[in-house]
Design a protein around this motif. Structure first.
Motif, PDB file in Angstrom:
ATOM      1  N   ALA A  61       0.570  -1.241  -0.036  1.00  0.00           N
ATOM      2  CA  ALA A  61       0.006   0.035  -0.366  1.00  0.00           C
ATOM      3  C   ALA A  61       1.042   0.724  -0.639  1.00  0.00           C
ATOM      4  N   ASP A  62       1.932   0.680   0.873  1.00  0.00           N
ATOM      5  CA  ASP A  62       3.191   2.921   1.113  1.00  0.00           C
ATOM      6  C   ASP A  62       3.374   2.491  -0.586  1.00  0.00           C
ATOM      7  N   GLN A  63       3.849   1.806  -1.419  1.00  0.00           N
ATOM      8  CA  GLN A  63       4.921   1.511  -2.532  1.00  0.00           C
ATOM      9  C   GLN A  63       3.731   2.644  -3.576  1.00  0.00           C
ATOM     10  N   LEU A  64       2.177   1.831  -3.207  1.00  0.00           N
ATOM     11  CA  LEU A  64       1.231   2.430  -4.581  1.00  0.00           C
ATOM     12  C   LEU A  64       0.610   3.636  -4.111  1.00  0.00           C
ATOM     13  N   VAL A  65       0.750   4.372  -2.734  1.00  0.00           N
ATOM     14  CA  VAL A  65       0.521   5.216  -2.564  1.00  0.00           C
ATOM     15  C   VAL A  65       1.685   6.456  -3.191  1.00  0.00           C
ATOM     16  N   THR A  66       2.657   6.326  -2.648  1.00  0.00           N
ATOM     17  CA  THR A  66       4.706   6.536  -3.152  1.00  0.00           C
ATOM     18  C   THR A  66       4.189   7.095  -4.807  1.00  0.00           C
ATOM     19  N   ARG A  67       3.988   5.675  -5.130  1.00  0.00           N
ATOM     20  CA  ARG A  67       4.055   6.409  -6.832  1.00  0.00           C
ATOM     21  C   ARG A  67       2.477   6.692  -7.033  1.00  0.00           C
ATOM     22  N   ALA A  68       1.647   7.070  -6.359  1.00  0.00           N
ATOM     23  CA  ALA A  68       0.507   8.124  -7.601  1.00  0.00           C
ATOM     24  C   ALA A  68       0.927   9.566  -6.752  1.00  0.00           C
ATOM     25  N   ASP A  89       1.004  17.330   1.788  1.00  0.00           N
ATOM     26  CA  ASP A  89      -0.015  17.581   2.795  1.00  0.00           C
ATOM     27  C   ASP A  89      -1.323  17.425   3.194  1.00  0.00           C
ATOM     28  N   GLN A  90      -1.843  16.020   1.996  1.00  0.00           N
ATOM     29  CA  GLN A  90      -2.893  15.059   1.844  1.00  0.00           C
ATOM     30  C   GLN A  90      -2.328  13.686   2.670  1.00  0.00           C
ATOM     31  N   VAL A  91      -1.357  12.976   2.774  1.00  0.00           N
ATOM     32  CA  VAL A  91      -0.625  11.942   3.437  1.00  0.00           C
ATOM     33  C   VAL A  91      -0.121  12.850   4.315  1.00  0.00           C
ATOM     34  N   LYS A  92      -0.202  13.535   5.119  1.00  0.00           N
ATOM     35  CA  LYS A  92       0.395  13.753   6.080  1.00  0.00           C
ATOM     36  C   LYS A  92      -0.805  13.544   6.685  1.00  0.00           C
ATOM     37  N   LEU A  93      -1.838  13.760   6.634  1.00  0.00           N
ATOM     38  CA  LEU A  93      -3.453  14.158   7.302  1.00  0.00           C
ATOM     39  C   LEU A  93      -3.834  13.121   7.281  1.00  0.00           C
ATOM     40  N   ALA A  94      -3.783  11.650   6.539  1.00  0.00           N
ATOM     41  CA  ALA A  94      -3.785  10.103   6.231  1.00  0.00           C
ATOM     42  C   ALA A  94      -2.955   9.441   7.599  1.00  0.00           C
ATOM     43  N   GLU A  95      -3.801   9.781   8.553  1.00  0.00           N
ATOM     44  CA  GLU A  95      -3.320   8.105   9.860  1.00  0.00           C
ATOM     45  C   GLU A  95      -2.146   7.643   8.847  1.00  0.00           C
ATOM     46  N   GLN A  96      -2.938   6.515   8.335  1.00  0.00           N
ATOM     47  CA  GLN A  96      -2.298   5.172   8.024  1.00  0.00           C
ATOM     48  C   GLN A  96      -1.449   4.981   6.900  1.00  0.00           C
ATOM     49  N   TYR A  97      -0.833   6.888   6.958  1.00  0.00           N
ATOM     50  CA  TYR A  97       0.213   6.531   5.225  1.00  0.00           C
ATOM     51  C   TYR A  97       0.438   7.954   6.184  1.00  0.00           C
ATOM     52  N   LYS A  98       0.903   8.998   7.206  1.00  0.00           N
ATOM     53  CA  LYS A  98       1.262   9.648   7.427  1.00  0.00           C
ATOM     54  C   LYS A  98       2.410  10.063   8.097  1.00  0.00           C
ATOM     55  N   HIS A  99       3.403   8.435   7.771  1.00  0.00           N
ATOM     56  CA  HIS A  99       4.813   8.005   8.115  1.00  0.00           C
ATOM     57  C   HIS A  99       5.159   8.082   6.354  1.00  0.00           C
ATOM     58  N   LEU A 100       5.033   8.706   5.185  1.00  0.00           N
ATOM     59  CA  LEU A 100       5.235   8.188   4.542  1.00  0.00           C
ATOM     60  C   LEU A 100       5.274   9.743   4.061  1.00  0.00           C
ATOM     61  N   TYR A 101       5.119  11.241   4.588  1.00  0.00           N
ATOM     62  CA  TYR A 101       5.960  12.482   4.396  1.00  0.00           C
ATOM     63  C   TYR A 101       6.775  12.978   4.019  1.00  0.00           C
ATOM     64  N   ASN A 102       8.025  12.644   4.503  1.00  0.00           N
ATOM     65  CA  ASN A 102       9.316  12.689   4.554  1.00  0.00           C
ATOM     66  C   ASN A 102       9.629  12.728   2.693  1.00  0.00           C
TER      67      ASN A 102
END
Length: 268
Positions: A61-68, A89-102
């Motif tokens: 899921a992390d890979q797909l979100v990052t790729r998108a 900013d959208q990723v940061k607001l999403a609890e299950q993906y906020k770790h992808l912000y950086n």
């Protein structure tokens, strides 16, 4: 390639809202590290099939979100940097993906590099180099590479050293450090860093190539030849590798093999 900006934004927002129905990973590992019994339980959890399944699902899921995020960021705003800021900013607001912000912000800096906007890349990365944990190591690794490309060896050395200290298993960090030392003519030390990079990541072809060059520069021609032959077996057709082999064989007086590699080079 870019179509309806709002449609892409909406689709990305919906993607972030999909419930993966996974147990928060932190819930497994928030404990006193000195508690032996709990450590044994954590080790057992890590070997559990359900945990492995959830981990694999989370990583996918992390890979797909990052790729998108990387795909739509250049398209959804007038400036690509604004697009990256929006998806971050959208990723940061999403609890299950906020770790992808950086990671997404680092991707923005890398995009600056590809566009040859080095000052913007450096400015972005320096902010993250100040932060702790893995992101500082990644930012420092990229900063070292950029400064090396700009031939600013002092800054490249500074950030390569920081990256190595922050993450002693970062192959690219060791490779960057080796490149700086090689450029300074310190071939022996450079070889050691290239060697460590290969130990950290056996697939780091760049480090293996640089290690071969460092061996050659020290006059260790047989070792250099072995490593370039190893590279040839991996890459099969690479002009730089074949050229090095031809030159080394000629220097060693093996004219037949020098001719062989020259022919291979011509036929590429």
């Amino acid at each position: 390639m870019c179509g309806d900006r709002q449609a892409m934004k909406s689709a990305f927002e919906r993607m972030l809202k999909i419930d993966l129905n996974l147990t928060p990973e932190d819930s497994y590992f928030k404990h006193d590290k000195t508690d032996t019994k709990w450590n044994e339980l954590v080790d057992a959890i890590k070997g559990d099939r359900l945990y492995q399944y959830e981990k694999s699902k989370r990583e996918k899921a992390d890979q797909l979100v990052t790729r998108a995020a990387k795909l739509i960021a250049p398209c959804i705003e007038p400036e690509f940097s604004q697009g990256f800021d929006w998806v971050a900013d959208q990723v940061k607001l999403a609890e299950q993906y906020k770790h992808l912000y950086n990671e997404i912000q680092i991707s923005k800096a890398i995009s600056y590099v590809k566009m040859k906007k080095f000052n913007e890349a450096i400015e972005t990365l320096k902010e993250f180099a100040k932060k702790g944990s893995d992101i500082a190591g990644s930012a420092s690794t990229n900063l070292a590479a950029i400064f090396f490309l700009q031939n600013d060896l002092a800054q490249a050395q500074k950030y390569a050293t920081i990256a190595v200290e922050l993450d002693p298993y970062n192959a690219q960090a060791f490779n960057n450090k080796g490149c700086v030392l090689y450029k300074e003519g310190q071939f022996g030390q450079a070889y050691q860093f290239f060697s460590q990079a290969c130990k950290n990541d056996a697939t780091c072809i760049e480090a293996l190539y640089n290690m071969a060059l460092a061996a050659k520069s020290q006059g260790h021609l047989e070792e250099a030849k072995d490593k370039f032959e190893q590279l040839h077996s991996i890459l099969r057709t690479n002009a730089e590798v074949e050229y090095q082999l031809a030159e080394i064989c000629e220097t060693m007086g093996d004219l037949d093999m020098a001719k062989h590699w020259s022919v291979v080079l011509i036929l590429i």
